[in-house]
Motif scaffolding. Structure first.
Motif, mmCIF file in Angstrom:
data_model
loop_
_atom_site.group_PDB
_atom_site.id
_atom_site.type_symbol
_atom_site.label_atom_id
_atom_site.label_comp_id
_atom_site.label_asym_id
_atom_site.label_seq_id
_atom_site.Cartn_x
_atom_site.Cartn_y
_atom_site.Cartn_z
ATOM 1 N N GLU A 95 0.808 -1.210 0.000
ATOM 2 C CA GLU A 95 0.000 0.000 0.000
ATOM 3 C C GLU A 95 0.849 1.271 0.000
ATOM 4 O OE1 GLU A 95 -2.957 -0.015 3.074
ATOM 5 O OE2 GLU A 95 -3.482 -2.116 2.740
ATOM 6 N N ALA A 96 2.007 1.237 0.664
ATOM 7 C CA ALA A 96 2.872 2.415 0.736
ATOM 8 C C ALA A 96 4.297 1.985 1.061
ATOM 9 C CB ALA A 96 2.371 3.398 1.793
ATOM 10 N N TYR A 97 5.270 2.800 0.665
ATOM 11 C CA TYR A 97 6.694 2.482 0.821
ATOM 12 C C TYR A 97 6.995 1.128 0.175
ATOM 13 C CZ TYR A 97 6.358 6.176 4.314
ATOM 14 O OH TYR A 97 6.117 7.357 4.953
ATOM 15 N N VAL A 98 6.783 1.078 -1.129
ATOM 16 C CA VAL A 98 6.965 -0.154 -1.904
ATOM 17 C C VAL A 98 8.049 0.095 -2.954
ATOM 18 C CG1 VAL A 98 5.847 -1.854 -3.394
ATOM 19 C CG2 VAL A 98 4.540 -0.732 -1.564
ATOM 20 N N GLY A 99 9.025 -0.807 -3.048
ATOM 21 C CA GLY A 99 10.090 -0.607 -4.023
ATOM 22 C C GLY A 99 10.617 -1.912 -4.588
ATOM 23 N N CYS A 100 11.172 -1.828 -5.800
ATOM 24 C CA CYS A 100 11.740 -3.020 -6.420
ATOM 25 C C CYS A 100 12.973 -3.489 -5.656
ATOM 26 C CB CYS A 100 12.081 -2.756 -7.874
ATOM 27 S SG CYS A 100 13.250 -1.417 -8.155
ATOM 28 N N ILE A 101 13.723 -2.564 -5.069
ATOM 29 C CA ILE A 101 14.886 -2.915 -4.266
ATOM 30 C C ILE A 101 14.476 -3.002 -2.803
ATOM 31 C CG2 ILE A 101 17.210 -2.233 -3.588
ATOM 32 C CD1 ILE A 101 17.204 -0.465 -6.152
ATOM 33 N N ALA A 102 13.967 -1.896 -2.277
ATOM 34 C CA ALA A 102 13.549 -1.844 -0.870
ATOM 35 C C ALA A 102 12.390 -0.884 -0.724
ATOM 36 C CB ALA A 102 14.713 -1.407 0.014
ATOM 37 N N GLY A 103 11.583 -1.117 0.309
ATOM 38 C CA GLY A 103 10.518 -0.173 0.598
ATOM 39 C C GLY A 103 11.080 1.168 1.039
ATOM 40 N N GLN A 104 12.120 1.132 1.882
ATOM 41 C CA GLN A 104 12.810 2.347 2.294
ATOM 42 C C GLN A 104 14.251 2.010 2.655
ATOM 43 O OE1 GLN A 104 11.274 4.486 5.707
ATOM 44 N NE2 GLN A 104 12.391 6.327 5.171
ATOM 45 N N THR A 105 15.187 2.863 2.245
ATOM 46 C CA THR A 105 16.582 2.730 2.645
ATOM 47 C C THR A 105 17.039 4.009 3.328
ATOM 48 O OG1 THR A 105 17.449 3.561 0.541
ATOM 49 C CG2 THR A 105 17.106 1.177 0.715
ATOM 50 N N VAL A 106 17.914 3.869 4.319
ATOM 51 C CA VAL A 106 18.493 5.008 5.035
ATOM 52 C C VAL A 106 20.008 4.867 4.990
ATOM 53 C CG1 VAL A 106 18.631 6.262 7.207
ATOM 54 C CG2 VAL A 106 16.485 5.139 6.556
ATOM 55 N N ASN A 107 20.685 5.814 4.339
ATOM 56 C CA ASN A 107 22.155 5.817 4.245
ATOM 57 C C ASN A 107 22.692 4.601 3.502
ATOM 58 O OD1 ASN A 107 22.117 8.165 5.822
ATOM 59 N ND2 ASN A 107 22.370 7.018 7.726
ATOM 60 N N ILE A 108 21.972 4.133 2.493
ATOM 61 C CA ILE A 108 22.400 2.951 1.739
ATOM 62 C C ILE A 108 22.471 3.294 0.247
ATOM 63 C CG2 ILE A 108 21.930 0.540 1.169
ATOM 64 C CD1 ILE A 108 22.372 0.755 4.060
ATOM 65 N N PRO A 109 23.660 3.450 -0.349
ATOM 66 C CA PRO A 109 23.759 3.610 -1.798
ATOM 67 C C PRO A 109 23.452 2.304 -2.510
ATOM 68 C CG PRO A 109 25.944 3.492 -0.841
ATOM 69 C CD PRO A 109 24.978 3.512 0.308
ATOM 70 N N ILE A 110 22.956 2.406 -3.750
ATOM 71 C CA ILE A 110 22.532 1.223 -4.502
ATOM 72 C C ILE A 110 23.209 1.218 -5.867
ATOM 73 C CG2 ILE A 110 20.548 0.054 -5.531
ATOM 74 C CD1 ILE A 110 18.852 1.400 -3.304
ATOM 75 N N ASN A 111 23.843 0.097 -6.209
ATOM 76 C CA ASN A 111 24.570 -0.021 -7.472
ATOM 77 C C ASN A 111 24.181 -1.294 -8.217
ATOM 78 O OD1 ASN A 111 26.148 2.303 -6.835
ATOM 79 N ND2 ASN A 111 27.528 1.035 -5.621
ATOM 80 N N ASN A 112 24.093 -1.208 -9.533
ATOM 81 C CA ASN A 112 23.961 -2.385 -10.403
ATOM 82 C C ASN A 112 22.836 -3.313 -9.969
ATOM 83 O OD1 ASN A 112 26.226 -1.441 -11.781
ATOM 84 N ND2 ASN A 112 27.613 -2.574 -10.434
ATOM 85 N N PHE A 113 21.616 -2.821 -10.076
ATOM 86 C CA PHE A 113 20.452 -3.605 -9.678
ATOM 87 C C PHE A 113 19.583 -3.892 -10.885
ATOM 88 C CE2 PHE A 113 17.935 -5.191 -6.193
ATOM 89 C CZ PHE A 113 16.673 -5.282 -6.731
#
Length: 214
Positions: free
Chosen positions: A190-208
């Protein structure tokens, strides 16, 4: 009861262990449920599970283990784990682990795979992990690394729903990252939905890589 699995609480190290067609059913409102163990105090590698985990009134529910916490002990290192079990819980639900909570130590997830359908009746649900917390308020600067992880199981929940993790918090450092991972599944919430994560804090994301079949 709480801490449900082949081992209630597992300390030490387990490797190269396979569970086929396991079945766990918990009817009460408890916490920490997984096929290998409810509460993990050690480290594991080369573990695979299949079957069913049904704990719709429980928090911290995972295909392999439910909960792990560290404050002054060794780092959490999870390597080469696979879940094919269907997993259902209330909050903090994941294909590998429901909830990890760390302070002063580092957290590393490497080569983890989920193929089971993962469902939370409420919040914090992910294909690999439901919720991952690093306590950055304690000036410990814990590093969170998630690499080479793959999810092909559908993930369903209410808030904080992700293909890899529902919620991830780390300390922003060169070593902290989610990278080289993939999700090829349907992610619904319903909310905070993501292909990687619903929510990230201080997390960079590479090559997904993300593919959805809706």
């Amino acid at each position: 009861s709480s801490n449900v699995g082949m081992f209630s609480t597992l300390s030490g190290f387990v490797s190269n262990l396979k569970f086929e067609n396991a079945s766990i059913k918990v009817s009460g409102r408890n916490e920490n449920v997984g096929i290998l163990c409810g509460n993990l105090e050690g480290n594991i590698s080369g573990v695979s599970v299949s079957g069913n985990v049904e704990a719709s009134k429980c928090t911290n529910v995972g295909g392999i283990f439910g909960y792990a916490s560290r404050s002054i002990n060794n780092d959490i290192n999870l390597i080469d784990l696979t879940n094919s079990a269907t997993v259902n819980g209330l909050n903090n639900v994941g294909g590998i682990v429901g909830y990890t909570d760390i302070a002063y130590v580092n957290l590393s997830f490497s080569s983890l795979k989920n193929a089971g359908k993962i469902t939370a009746e409420e919040d914090y649900v992910g294909g690999i992990a439901g919720r991952m917390d690093a306590d950055t308020a304690m000036s410990s600067n814990p590093i969170v690394q998630i690499a080479e992880c793959e999810n092909t199981g559908d993930v369903n929940g209410r808030y904080y729903v992700g293909g890899i993790a529902g919620y991830v918090k780390g300390y922003y450092d060169d070593g902290t990252v989610i990278e080289n991972s993939s999700c090829k599944a349907n992610i619904k919430g319903e909310a905070y939905v993501g292909c990687i994560a619903g929510q990230t804090v201080n997390i960079p994301i590479n090559n997904f890589i993300f593919l959805t079949f809706i």
